[in-house]
Design a protein around this motif. Structure first.
Motif, short mmCIF file in Angstrom:
data_model
loop_
_atom_site.label_atom_id
_atom_site.label_comp_id
_atom_site.label_asym_id
_atom_site.label_seq_id
_atom_site.Cartn_x
_atom_site.Cartn_y
_atom_site.Cartn_z
N SER A 1 0.78 -1.24 0.00
CA SER A 1 0.00 0.00 0.00
C SER A 1 0.81 1.30 0.00
O SER A 1 0.29 2.32 -0.40
N HIS A 2 2.06 1.29 0.45
CA HIS A 2 2.81 2.54 0.59
C HIS A 2 3.76 2.77 -0.59
O HIS A 2 4.50 1.87 -0.97
N ARG A 3 3.76 3.98 -1.09
CA ARG A 3 4.72 4.35 -2.13
C ARG A 3 5.99 4.88 -1.46
O ARG A 3 5.97 5.30 -0.31
N SER B 1 9.09 7.77 -1.31
CA SER B 1 9.03 9.23 -1.31
C SER B 1 9.02 9.77 -2.74
O SER B 1 9.70 9.25 -3.62
N ARG C 1 6.76 -0.03 -4.13
CA ARG C 1 5.85 0.07 -3.00
C ARG C 1 6.35 -0.81 -1.87
O ARG C 1 7.13 -1.73 -2.08
N TRP C 2 5.84 -0.54 -0.68
CA TRP C 2 6.21 -1.35 0.47
C TRP C 2 5.07 -1.33 1.48
O TRP C 2 4.20 -0.45 1.44
N GLU C 3 5.11 -2.30 2.38
CA GLU C 3 4.10 -2.36 3.44
C GLU C 3 4.61 -3.33 4.50
O GLU C 3 5.28 -4.31 4.18
N LEU D 1 13.01 5.86 0.52
CA LEU D 1 12.13 6.36 1.58
C LEU D 1 12.66 7.70 2.10
O LEU D 1 13.87 7.92 2.11
N THR E 1 10.53 8.37 7.55
CA THR E 1 9.81 7.11 7.31
C THR E 1 10.74 5.93 7.48
O THR E 1 10.37 4.92 8.09
#
Length: 160
Positions: free
Chosen positions: A7-9, A11, A74-76, A136, A140
């Motif tokens: 879900s996370h992009r 920076s 992306r990462w989560e 990142l 973060t």
């Protein structure tokens, strides 16, 4: 469970970082071509065509690749696992259970420091190697390292 992108992009500053890194590489090639052209005789039109091709390819690479990578990377993290998706031509999805984490590291090279970016590397017992979350922002990354370290310590398992 359905596989979905994390879900996370990364920076947005990673776009400028990747573009700058690509441009520097192409500028080195261009400088070598210009030096070669100025030192050698003959085939000047062919060398000029090579320089033009380098400029066109370099500009396309430094413009398209960072945008493309930003859309993919992306990462989560969840209570159970770390998920990453990376690449641009060759795309890779990696999932590592929290119980398998052995070490969590953060790195920042000189160019990454200039863009206020950091990378997080999660080492597991996997033969595929560590999982890397690149691009990142520093805060973060710092938060991610702390959260993963706490989760790994709180999870029962032998990390092998």
């Amino acid at each position: 469970m359905t596989l979905r992108p994390p879900s996370h992009r990364v920076s947005r500053a990673a776009i400028r970082y990747w573009a700058t890194r690509a441009a520097v590489g192409w500028l080195i090639i261009l400088a070598a071509q210009i030096a070669w052209m100025s030192m050698a005789d003959g085939d000047r039109p062919l060398r000029i065509a090579g320089i033009v091709a380098t400029v066109v390819l370099g500009a396309a690479h430094a413009t398209i690749m960072p945008q493309w990578r930003y859309r993919v990377h992306r990462w989560e993290i969840s209570p159970a696992a770390v998920y990453t998706q990376s690449g641009w031509f060759k795309q890779e999805w990696r999932i590592a259970p929290i119980s398998r984490i052995q070490t969590v590291d953060s790195q920042r090279g000189p160019l990454e420091q200039l863009f206020r970016l950091a990378n997080v590397t999660v080492t597991t017992a996997s033969a595929a190697g560590p999982i890397k979350v690149e691009g990142l922002d520093r805060d973060t990354a710092r938060h991610l390292v702390g959260e993963l370290t706490a989760s790994a310590q709180a999870t029962a398992g032998d990390a092998t």
